[in-house]
Enzyme design. Sequence first.
Site, short mmCIF file in Angstrom:
data_model
loop_
_atom_site.label_atom_id
_atom_site.label_comp_id
_atom_site.label_asym_id
_atom_site.label_seq_id
_atom_site.Cartn_x
_atom_site.Cartn_y
_atom_site.Cartn_z
CB SER A 1 -3.56 19.09 65.16
OG SER A 1 -3.87 20.33 64.54
CE LYS B 1 -1.24 21.92 62.61
NZ LYS B 1 -2.58 22.33 63.09
CB SER C 1 -5.32 22.66 66.14
OG SER C 1 -5.95 21.41 66.05
#
Lengths: 96, 457
Positions: free
Chosen positions: B139, B64, B163
């Site tokens: 996310s 990420k 997330s």
Amino acid sequence: MTNITRDDVLHLAQLSSLQLADDEIDALKDDLSNIVGYIEQLSELDTEGVGPTYQVTGLQNVWREDTVDDGGVGRETLLALAPDQHDFQVKVPKVL
Amino acid sequence: MTKISDYRGHTARENVERALEKAKSVEEYNALLSLTEVRALERADMVDRGEITGRLAGVPFVVKDNFLAFGAPTTAASKMLANFNAPLQATAVEKLEAEGAICIGKANLDAFAHGGSTENSAYGPTKNAYDTARVAGGSSGGSAVITALDVVPFALGTDTGGSIRQPASFNGVVGVKPTYGSVSRYGVVAMASSTDTIGCFATTAADAQLVMEVMAGRDDKDMTTLHEDFYGAEQVKPGQKIGLIKQFMGEGTDQEVREKILAYAEKLRAAGHAVEEVDLPIVKHTLAMYYIIVPAEISSNLARYDGIRYGYRAEGVRTLTELYGRSRDEGFVTENKRRIMIGSYVLSSGFFDAYYQQAQKARTLLIREYDELFETYDALIGPTAPTPAFGIGENTNDPIKMYLADIMTVPPSLAGLPAISVPAGVSQSGLPIGVQIIGPMKSDARLLALADSQEEK
């Protein structure tokens, strides 16, 4: 329900170091009012005599030796990240 | 979908070239913000020359883009960090590289990990792996989608309130949010320090176990990491007692989601485990707790972005105050600003006791309810999210509606508990549905063993 006014938004923006553009203020006023309206429900919960939990692991006072360590990153590398620099210093606009 | 073991028996270069090629062929999903091609191929050759060996030798992965990693900027999907070239790497990335794994790219996210759909990215939303008109979840949406599209066998994410788990559920992959303090957060962009955790996406529970085992452990650079080692792989314990959380199986949960969770519970029963309904009444208050505590911590953590030492600096400013204010206004997306300002609000004098302090007390009550359940039950299950992936744009104008997508993942985060999302089938319209398995502190490996035992081999 708490109503967040335009002045409240500007005050919170100031506390948060955000210089909002004019067209952002009204939308934020509505959003923040809705969010505060939602989180207010927590006042219904009886927490009399309950202590707060700020962290969940119970770790306390984790010590290390107080030695100088640059973490493998030199001064020049870090200075190179600054948007503006001069003579090995980070440059900013006039403060006073 | 491929597993880590499918990458063994090939050269690292073959694995990395295949992953890069595949990544380029799925650009329409907007799952990756950058490729670390040059560095990845260099490291692949080092593995092939025998200079790096380990349990993940030659296995490609994605991080990420809030993990500091070499080879491309670390943007946190924000304009603020658009050109930020990390001067160091996250401990988690270093540990994976030491075992021979090769990072090939950096995945899209909601800017600064604020969001549940990846629509808050400054670089456009990531599309769902199963339906490009729907959200990836968030996310860590990019990491979930890139794993689901079989570009890499695992990807890293961060999970502060869901997330990792929620996008794992939306894209039909395994997602692990570990016990708070399991994995060092050194070198990862901070959001809410009392609930931020680092975990992974994988296609099987066994692969996720291996990746977590490599990343976990005490780190002198992150003083919140736990001292003991509890991530060793475990065998599934027979005859477990499992609680099905009643509060998440009501009207607010999509009918098809409920059916899949009940079917998973039946499978557990058929395997000799006892599953019964349990009560967790305080969960109706947990989203309010979360949206007090987390913005408070965000407002503090994001104070560091001031346009001075690194990151975006607004043009044409004349005073220091203007520099701060305009750099932050232009560098953050709207959701970042909402959260920072809510944080400033709940921490203001006069409101502090009513909001922040009250939320931290409520958190104690939540932990007590979990503790009581774990006296009787080995694990708890329920849906990961109330619905399958929603449409792109469907919730963007209503922050509260967006926050409600986190309602099932937030409670374990506030208590620091390990929680994983594993695939539980697809809806009639072909969208994945995930089941969440939650355990007491440090039971991570046991949860993954349970999930592994339920996978079709």
